[in-house]
Enzyme design. Structure first.
Site, PDB file in Angstrom:
ATOM      1  N   GLY A 340      28.240  19.306 -41.109  1.00  0.00           N
ATOM      2  CA  GLY A 340      28.451  18.645 -40.321  1.00  0.00           C
ATOM      3  C   GLY A 340      28.005  19.519 -39.276  1.00  0.00           C
ATOM      4  N   THR A 341      26.361  20.960 -37.327  1.00  0.00           N
ATOM      5  CA  THR A 341      25.794  22.288 -36.839  1.00  0.00           C
ATOM      6  C   THR A 341      25.208  21.551 -35.867  1.00  0.00           C
ATOM      7  OG1 THR A 341      25.553  23.975 -38.130  1.00  0.00           O
ATOM      8  CG2 THR A 341      24.283  24.430 -36.062  1.00  0.00           C
ATOM      9  N   VAL A 342      24.914  22.201 -34.528  1.00  0.00           N
ATOM     10  CA  VAL A 342      24.218  21.145 -33.498  1.00  0.00           C
ATOM     11  C   VAL A 342      23.082  22.403 -32.890  1.00  0.00           C
ATOM     12  CG1 VAL A 342      25.188  19.367 -32.811  1.00  0.00           C
ATOM     13  CG2 VAL A 342      25.631  21.615 -31.432  1.00  0.00           C
TER      14      VAL A 342
END
Length: 521
Positions: A340, A341-342
């Site tokens: 769930g 990384t940006v």
């Protein structure tokens, strides 16, 4: 269509965060300031993928040189195989205190700001603080992910220590709806404290005390002493030459090495003479072989049993390439010689360029939120092995195998620019596809990211997006691949690219699989 600009550009998975970075550029900041502003803002507007309690990595180009920063956290000194076996664990759990390692993201912001930034950290974090305090409407992709996480956490997280997550992220007994105004005043105060103290409060002050107290209360291993001892590491980036370009990654404990090993194998083929299905086949086989090596050898660099330069040698690539035939193979690790990384990209008119990635892992992370702070703690320690013979086996103070990786491209010691594709074990696969789309197939940044993606899962199983051409899928099936269409769009990664042309113009692409946005200037 690709986006063009001359003075600066920020590309990331959320419009508000990209515009926050651009606003800092326009206030006199540089690309490093913009990257930090965007990263901090993403912890607020996209908490489904990252947070203050996560890790970060960065590659940045400044004044003719590429720098690498590893801000991944260590295992607590009290966390050991013996301690977990005493509690009856056979593997590292996904949720709770056991997988929590020292968070590195706040230290990354402070370190980057101190060494390369132009503006005070209080100015740089101001947009994130404002959104946390005053609120913002939930975007579509974030809202969808939030709902999925809420349903999973409601089912799986029943113990008392998880109540703070529900109080923070589901105060109405549900996930916030798309378009609903959301605010996080506790997170705003934490960000303000980090800005004013240059992250000192997080690692040595009041916030560290709160983390320590919360951990002790629920049998966690993380202590204030672990936070006090933490410092991000400046590292020498690693690279391979791919058709005249240098492709750069952060060295282990991250698995950017997997992307480089795959590209090294693929360097031996002329894709202009290959049919499309054959090209996909070779890419899949190369990434399978690279992952087999990565999962066996990648760990905290102090613990690795092989040398990175041996894994990236041309001789080893030739040996691995020999294993690829006309049919899909079951990958096995090789034997290199002993020796769930940006995600966000930012660039400015001064020539600075930043490739930055941060994550809580598996969405919100451990399911733990430190009371009174708004800090969701990551669960990166879940990647440790409990096999004492494995190179990535848990040890006190050790950094785990890490999935988040920023990428950077240069040519002839000239920066081309930052790129990245977030998404756990999809990331090296996404890097390979981005580089090949850009270099082998000459696609512009936006077309590169729009192209349908594939994802090797295990064995001969490969998932493809619903937009993947059906006739090519059938060709791959005939080559022995177990091809499965997948509607799980987020699992194929979310990327950003900014290239600088030889004329100095910035050209960007953003992810169509997310609420992606490019802020040009």
């Amino acid at each position: 269509m690709a986006t063009y600009a001359a003075k600066g550009m920020v590309a990331t998975s959320h419009p508000l965060a990209a515009e926050a970075g651009l606003s800092v550029l326009k206030k006199g900041g540089n690309a490093i300031d913009a990257a930090i502003a965007t990263a901090a803002c993403l912890t607020v507007v996209e908490p489904t993928s990252n947070g203050i309690g996560g890790d970060a990595f960065a590659l940045l180009w400044s004044k003719g040189q590429l720098y690498g920063l590893n801000a991944s956290g260590n295992a607590p000194q009290q966390l050991s195989l013996q301690a977990l076996k005493k509690r009856g664990y056979q593997e590292i759990p996904v949720y709770g205190w056991i997988p929590v390692t020292v968070p590195g993201a706040p230290a990354a912001w402070a370190e980057l700001s101190a060494r390369f930034g132009k503006l005070p950290l209080t100015d740089v974090l101001a947009p994130a603080i404002e959104y946390a305090e005053q609120g913002f409407p939930i975007s579509p992709t974030v809202g969808g992910s939030w709902e999925i996480s809420f349903e999973r956490y409601s089912r799986d997280l029943k113990d008392e220590e998880f109540k703070h997550w529900f109080r923070m992220f589901a105060p109405k007994g549900r996930a916030p709806k798309i378009g609903e105004l959301w605010s996080a005043p506790e997170q705003a105060r934490t960000l303000q404290s980090i800005a004013e103290t240059k992250a000192h409060s997080f690692y040595r002050g009041d916030i560290a005390d709160r983390i320590d107290e919360f951990s002790k209360r629920y049998g966690g291993f993380l202590r204030k002493a672990d936070l006090e001892a933490y410092k991000p590491i400046w590292v020498k980036p690693i690279s391979v030459n791919y058709r005249g370009y240098e492709v750069w990654e952060i060295p282990p404990n991250g698995h950017g090495l997997v992307a480089l090993m795959a590209l090294n194998i693929l360097n031996g083929y002329d894709f202009e003479s290959k049919e499309v299905a054959e090209s996909y086949h070779l890419q899949i086989e190369a990434i399978k072989l690279a992952f087999a090596d990565g999962k066996k050898y990648i760990a905290d660099p102090a613990q690795m049993s092989v040398h990175i330069e041996d894994l990236l040698s041309n001789g080893y690539a030739i040996e691995r390439r020999k294993l690829i035939g006309n049919k899909a193979l079951h990958p096995e690790p090789g034997h290199p010689p002993k020796g769930g990384t940006v995600y966000l990209a930012a660039a400015d008119g001064e020539g600075n360029m930043v490739s930055f990635i941060q994550s809580n892992y598996m969405g919100f992370g451990s399911g733990l939120v430190v009371p009174g702070t708004g800090i969701a703690l990551h669960n990166r320690g879940n990647n440790f092995s409990l096999d004492p013979k494995h190179v990535n086996c848990l040890q006190p103070g050790k950094r785990p195998y890490h999935t988040i990786i920023p990428g950077f491209l240069t040519k002839g010691n000239t920066p081309v620019g930052p790129f990245g594709v977030m998404g756990a074990f999809m990331q090296p696969q996404g890097h390979v596809q981005v580089i090949m789309n850009s270099i082998d197939y000459h696609l512009n940044p936006q077309a590169t990211l729009d192209a349908p993606r594939w994802q090797w899962i295990n064995g001969k199983t490969v998932e493809i997006e619903h937009s993947f051409p059906e006739h090519i899928a059938h060709e791959l099936i005939r080559k022995g691949h177990d091809i499965r269409y997948s509607m799980d769009t987020p699992s194929f990664g979310r990327g950003q690219i900014i290239w600088r042309t030889t004329d100095g113009i910035l050209v960007g692409g953003t992810e169509p699989r997310a609420d992606g946005h490019i802020a040009p200037w």
